[in-house]
Design a protein around this motif. Sequence first.
Motif, PDB file in Angstrom:
ATOM      1  N   GLN A 172       0.830  -1.200   0.000  1.00 31.75           N
ATOM      2  CA  GLN A 172       0.000   0.000   0.000  1.00 31.75           C
ATOM      3  C   GLN A 172       0.873   1.262   0.000  1.00 31.75           C
ATOM      4  OE1 GLN A 172      -3.102   0.788  -0.182  1.00 31.75           O
ATOM      5  NE2 GLN A 172      -3.440   2.726   0.891  1.00 31.75           N
ATOM      6  N   ARG A 173       1.956   1.243   0.781  1.00 33.97           N
ATOM      7  CA  ARG A 173       2.807   2.426   0.902  1.00 33.97           C
ATOM      8  C   ARG A 173       3.753   2.592  -0.275  1.00 33.97           C
ATOM      9  NH1 ARG A 173       3.637   0.445   6.246  1.00 33.97           N
ATOM     10  NH2 ARG A 173       5.734  -0.198   5.616  1.00 33.97           N
ATOM     11  N   ILE A 174       4.287   1.476  -0.790  1.00 33.42           N
ATOM     12  CA  ILE A 174       5.403   1.562  -1.741  1.00 33.42           C
ATOM     13  C   ILE A 174       4.960   1.349  -3.190  1.00 33.42           C
ATOM     14  CG2 ILE A 174       7.646   0.585  -2.359  1.00 33.42           C
ATOM     15  CD1 ILE A 174       7.937  -0.262   0.584  1.00 33.42           C
ATOM     16  N   HIS A 175       4.283   0.238  -3.440  1.00 33.73           N
ATOM     17  CA  HIS A 175       3.969  -0.136  -4.817  1.00 33.73           C
ATOM     18  C   HIS A 175       2.552   0.240  -5.230  1.00 33.73           C
ATOM     19  CE1 HIS A 175       7.656  -2.471  -4.989  1.00 33.73           C
ATOM     20  NE2 HIS A 175       7.306  -3.136  -3.900  1.00 33.73           N
ATOM     21  N   GLY A 176       1.636   0.148  -4.311  1.00 21.44           N
ATOM     22  CA  GLY A 176       0.222   0.180  -4.669  1.00 21.44           C
ATOM     23  C   GLY A 176      -0.309  -1.239  -4.715  1.00 21.44           C
ATOM     24  N   LEU A 177      -1.533  -1.442  -4.228  1.00 23.21           N
ATOM     25  CA  LEU A 177      -2.073  -2.797  -4.121  1.00 23.21           C
ATOM     26  C   LEU A 177      -2.241  -3.479  -5.474  1.00 23.21           C
ATOM     27  CD1 LEU A 177      -4.744  -2.300  -1.287  1.00 23.21           C
ATOM     28  CD2 LEU A 177      -2.416  -3.209  -1.107  1.00 23.21           C
TER      29      LEU A 177
END
Length: 356
Positions: A172-177
């Motif tokens: 959620q923070r880095i890549h996106g779900l």
Amino acid sequence: MGAGIVIATLLSAIRTFVVPRAEQTLLTRLVFLTTRVLFRVLLWRRETYEAKDRLMAYYAPVSLITLLPVWLSIVALGFTLMYWAVGVPTLYDAFVESGSSLLTLGYVPPQGLAQTILAYLEAMTGLILLSVLIAYLPTMYAAFSKREAAVTLLEVRAGVPPSAIEMIERYQRIHGLHRLAEMWRTWEVWFAEVEESHTSLPALNMFRSPVPNRSWVTAAGAVLDAASFTASTLDVPRDPQADLCIRAGFLALRRIADFYNFAYDPSPKPTDPISITRAEFDAACERLARQGVALKTDREQAWRDFAGWRVNYDTALLALCDLTMAPPAPWSSDRSQGRARMGLIEKQQRKAATAK
């Protein structure tokens, strides 16, 4: 009788290393069980998990190496009986001639055609057994290295010990779900490879990760839980790849569990109990919600769907955690029987040390 002993030993070696499918042999099983008993005795003197892990890192290699002298000893016994049957005067003389031929020492020359044929056959048998073990060690370590590469990479995404919830948070923070689909494809292949290698070469199941707090079993559990949570609870577009990853995972764990004759329900109902409680599930949902992860509004249905996925691999996962003495990890080894027993042992050891 001697010929039967030799043939049975050769078949044990072939079924252990050459036949490309899960094959149990009594001899190999006895060697591994006996070695495990000895290692469990030594574990009583280790007070921490790290010390236990350092000891158990030697379990699989020692068991494998022990197979060779066991095979050679039984072959020597079989040929001893055959030498005695073809005219060697005493069992002792037959044993000496058998050892000379098996180890290709050659200090006892065979007498007559029958003994000469047996000497050549025994020397060839010894070389075959040694060659089989040596030839398959690189294969085993190649499979081990490939398995551990994915486990190591998972640490970047799921933390140590691996956690399904932490993995979702980091995506959620880095890549996106939406990037989770790449993870499901990678691990679907990983599960297929592990199923093939860890059933055809079951000793691989007992090879421990280079780092004490990593384990292929807990890594598998974290990925399966993350995929199950995504498919059931996250408010994201449905991704069939997550479903395929879960199916590949529980089939792999079940096939490995089958080799060890672990009992599980092959057709569980979605309503069957699992080792994760509703309170743990709700706490995970609250944690993700605080991180801004979108969740489905119907929490009751999400719990039923998650439990319906988890029930497919819950029993096999915990059994393999117990078998491999996996390090503590959430929703897997922290609730296996082995973890409970180890916690009790450590508590008793601390109590005894305090009493002193």
